[in-house]
Design an enzyme around this catalytic site. Structure first.
Site, short mmCIF file in Angstrom:
data_model
loop_
_atom_site.label_atom_id
_atom_site.label_comp_id
_atom_site.label_asym_id
_atom_site.label_seq_id
_atom_site.Cartn_x
_atom_site.Cartn_y
_atom_site.Cartn_z
N GLY A 82 0.83 -1.20 0.00
CA GLY A 82 0.00 0.00 0.00
C GLY A 82 0.86 1.25 0.00
N LEU A 83 0.19 2.38 0.20
CA LEU A 83 0.91 3.66 0.16
C LEU A 83 1.51 3.92 1.54
CD1 LEU A 83 1.69 6.05 -1.48
CD2 LEU A 83 -0.66 6.84 -1.45
N HIS A 84 2.60 3.17 1.82
CA HIS A 84 3.23 3.26 3.15
C HIS A 84 4.31 4.33 3.14
CE1 HIS A 84 6.89 0.76 2.21
NE2 HIS A 84 6.14 0.53 1.16
N ALA A 85 5.16 4.31 4.16
CA ALA A 85 6.07 5.44 4.36
C ALA A 85 7.03 5.68 3.19
CB ALA A 85 6.86 5.24 5.66
#
Lengths: 158, 88
Positions: free
Chosen positions: B15-18
């Site tokens: 996903g759109l993680h750090a």
């Protein structure tokens, strides 16, 4: 998801002593080990995966905040800790500011969802400048816990 | 000024993680265009890692980017390439 679900009350420090990136990550990992969430024998490996993650790109997300995180088999669920450095630490943040507020997260190898939810939750908490200032200025761990409890309730009611 | 609005299905495995969020901000910071990203109703500044992380966009989630500026085309293309990168 509430912040206190992955940050136990014991895993909090209002006055981190470390002066550099590796030092502060070590201090934060010790904090988690003290709570018993991760065994001491895994310390070296856990530090390695956290530093390897930093090498890919700093986890300092700006505005004085860093979220070092990684996955490791030594934990079966998402665990974390929260520490505040009064002096601030150079964490190679994109915005060039020193990092003062540290959330360290360790997740099990095969997870993605909880990790992302925790990052979202922490970001939501720290988006508020007032919360950041209160955490930075907290005089002791009790005060930090109180802030987290209050904010957990506020964020859940939104 | 050109305004590009694009709906993108996030393909980053975690996903759109750090890390992708940081790379997103790095791309936006290279150019002049103003960028917002929206997921599940919320719209955030494309220059804020923290803002992007609040979206908690998992793999398979749809996000909408809005890019406004003379270099909007190239910015939108780079951001789409990042969000659909299955290696990041």
């Amino acid at each position: 998801m509430k912040i206190r679900e992955f940050i136990s009350a014991k895993a909090v420090s209002a006055d981190l002593k470390a002066k550099d990136k590796e030092g502060v990550i070590t201090e934060l990992v010790d904090l988690i080990i003290d709570t018993g969430s991760i065994e001491k024998k895994s310390k070296k490996k856990v530090l390695e995966v956290l530093m390897a993650r930093e090498a890919l790109g700093s986890t300092a997300i700006g505005q004085g905040i860093a979220i070092p995180h990684a996955k490791h088999k030594s934990t079966k669920k998402l665990v974390g800790c929260l520490g505040v450095s009064k002096e601030g630490i150079d964490f190679d943040s994109l915005d060039g500011e020193l990092a003062h507020i540290f959330f360290l997260l360790m997740a099990p190898i095969d997870s993605a969802g909880p990790h992302l939810k925790a990052l979202a939750k922490i970001s939501r908490l720290l988006k508020d400048k007032f919360v950041r200032e209160r955490l930075k200025g907290a005089k002791d761990e009790e005060e930090i816990k109180k802030i987290i409890d209050q904010e957990d309730d506020r964020l859940m009611s939104l | 000024m050109p305004l590009i609005r694009r709906e993108i299905n996030v393909r980053n495995p975690q996903g759109l993680h750090a890390r992708p969020a940081a790379l997103f901000v790095q791309i936006v910071s290279k150019y002049d265009s103003v960028v917002t990203i929206q997921g599940e109703g919320e719209k955030v500044n494309g220059k804020s890692i923290m803002g992007i992380l609040t979206l908690g966009a998992q793999k398979g989630a749809d996000v909408i980017i809005e890019v406004e500026g003379d270099d909007a085309q190239i910015v939108a293309d780079e951001l789409e390439a990042l969000l659909t990168d299955e290696e990041k």
